[in-house]
Design a protein around this motif. Sequence first.
Motif, PDB file in Angstrom:
ATOM      1  N   GLY A 243     -10.025   0.233  -1.550  1.00 41.26           N
ATOM      2  CA  GLY A 243      -8.773  -0.319   0.270  1.00 41.26           C
ATOM      3  C   GLY A 243      -9.628  -1.577   0.427  1.00 41.26           C
ATOM      4  O   GLY A 243      -9.086  -2.135   1.846  1.00 41.26           O
TER       5      GLY A 243
ATOM      6  N   GLU B   4       3.927  -2.217  -2.584  1.00 42.99           N
ATOM      7  CA  GLU B   4       4.155  -2.340  -1.053  1.00 42.99           C
ATOM      8  C   GLU B   4       4.463  -0.544  -0.331  1.00 42.99           C
ATOM      9  O   GLU B   4       4.559   0.481   0.776  1.00 42.99           O
ATOM     10  CB  GLU B   4       5.123  -3.282   0.090  1.00 42.99           C
ATOM     11  N   ARG B   5       4.623   0.081  -1.680  1.00 34.04           N
ATOM     12  CA  ARG B   5       5.089   1.843  -1.049  1.00 34.04           C
ATOM     13  C   ARG B   5       3.473   2.732  -1.454  1.00 34.04           C
ATOM     14  O   ARG B   5       4.389   3.677  -1.062  1.00 34.04           O
ATOM     15  CB  ARG B   5       6.310   1.862  -2.523  1.00 34.04           C
ATOM     16  N   GLY B   6       2.911   1.913  -1.599  1.00 30.33           N
ATOM     17  CA  GLY B   6       1.347   2.546  -2.286  1.00 30.33           C
ATOM     18  C   GLY B   6       0.459   2.563  -3.180  1.00 30.33           C
ATOM     19  O   GLY B   6       1.622   2.945  -4.320  1.00 30.33           O
ATOM     20  N   HIS B   7      -0.588   2.864  -3.488  1.00 29.19           N
ATOM     21  CA  HIS B   7      -1.786   3.193  -4.699  1.00 29.19           C
ATOM     22  C   HIS B   7      -0.317   3.870  -5.984  1.00 29.19           C
ATOM     23  O   HIS B   7      -0.211   3.433  -6.918  1.00 29.19           O
ATOM     24  CB  HIS B   7      -2.687   3.706  -4.417  1.00 29.19           C
ATOM     25  N   ASP B   8      -0.268   4.829  -4.802  1.00 26.69           N
ATOM     26  CA  ASP B   8       0.060   6.154  -6.298  1.00 26.69           C
ATOM     27  C   ASP B   8       1.173   5.291  -6.973  1.00 26.69           C
ATOM     28  O   ASP B   8       2.170   5.811  -8.119  1.00 26.69           O
ATOM     29  CB  ASP B   8       0.856   7.162  -5.693  1.00 26.69           C
ATOM     30  N   ARG B   9       1.861   4.356  -6.122  1.00 28.85           N
ATOM     31  CA  ARG B   9       3.440   3.903  -6.894  1.00 28.85           C
ATOM     32  C   ARG B   9       3.350   3.533  -8.497  1.00 28.85           C
ATOM     33  O   ARG B   9       4.122   2.803  -9.078  1.00 28.85           O
ATOM     34  CB  ARG B   9       4.062   3.116  -6.204  1.00 28.85           C
TER      35      ARG B   9
ATOM     36  N   LEU C 212      -2.098  -4.368  -3.760  1.00 24.18           N
ATOM     37  CA  LEU C 212      -2.119  -3.761  -2.512  1.00 24.18           C
ATOM     38  C   LEU C 212      -2.804  -4.711  -1.084  1.00 24.18           C
ATOM     39  O   LEU C 212      -2.252  -4.874  -0.397  1.00 24.18           O
ATOM     40  CB  LEU C 212      -3.247  -2.741  -2.577  1.00 24.18           C
TER      41      LEU C 212
ATOM     42  N   ALA D 220      -0.280  -6.770   1.965  1.00 22.10           N
ATOM     43  CA  ALA D 220      -1.020  -5.661   3.330  1.00 22.10           C
ATOM     44  C   ALA D 220      -1.903  -6.769   4.118  1.00 22.10           C
ATOM     45  O   ALA D 220      -1.255  -7.842   3.767  1.00 22.10           O
ATOM     46  CB  ALA D 220      -2.164  -5.108   2.800  1.00 22.10           C
TER      47      ALA D 220
END
Length: 284
Positions: free
Chosen positions: A66, A146-151, A215, A219
């Motif tokens: 993070g 932008e849609r998240g870590h898992d993407r 990421l 952000a």
Amino acid sequence: MIKAADGRALAVEILGDPRGRPVFLLHGTPGSRVGPHPRTTVLYRLGVRLISFDRPGYGDSTRLPGRRVSAAAADVRTIADELGLTDFAILGRSGGGPHALACAALLPDRVARVAVLVSLAPRAAAGLDWYAGMTPSNVRAYREAERGHDRIADAMQFRSQQIKDDPVSLLKGLRPELPPTDREVVADAGLRRMLQSNYVEAFRHSADGWIDDVLAFTADWGFKVEDIAVPTWLWHGADDQFSPVEHSRWLADHVPGATLFLEPGAAHFGAFRVMTAALGWAAG
């Protein structure tokens, strides 16, 4: 190896003149502490003590889940304290650019100068079309981020293993998107060897550093570039499509007193050719 206050390990490389002016070199994305840099003889001629380190998750540096771009300032301060440095300069190339700006903004009493080559601007930069002029592969990666870590995690882990097994594959994969001027730069055998070593070291354990960089760029960075109050030298190749040139134009308009050099006919990898000049300026 240097230990951060939270117990993380930071892998550090020191080159050049031990009595020279200390300059931190913040590597690109993906990258590592052994990434491209001027020859040791050049560093001695410049009077530079070059300090580079693996950002968290790259090489032998412990991951910081993070992390924001601003986290680089605390790690640079930790390394500087360990080395007994009261003040120093910063040079950031490509993905190292935003992290270099973080150090300039958040360590105003320690950073004397900051040089930034082919950097991105903040994702929320007002008035900047962030994706305009960017290569399709980067657009896809950042939009997924932008849609998240898992993407992005699985795909980037797979890609990093491919690159680790065959470091040349990253340059081969980029080639269709490289303008002629960048193809010429990366055709240099010595630079290619350095880049290959760089990528192998970057993915020594995982793709975590690469994932966390992407990421972090999309952000909130955790600081405002408008707060930078140290001399700032920006360089960008006018034909760059990996970090579009408008990003540096935006930075030049928002970093107080920043000087911007735009080089016609140069692109992203042209930053390697101006690194010596940037180090000379940073060292004062």
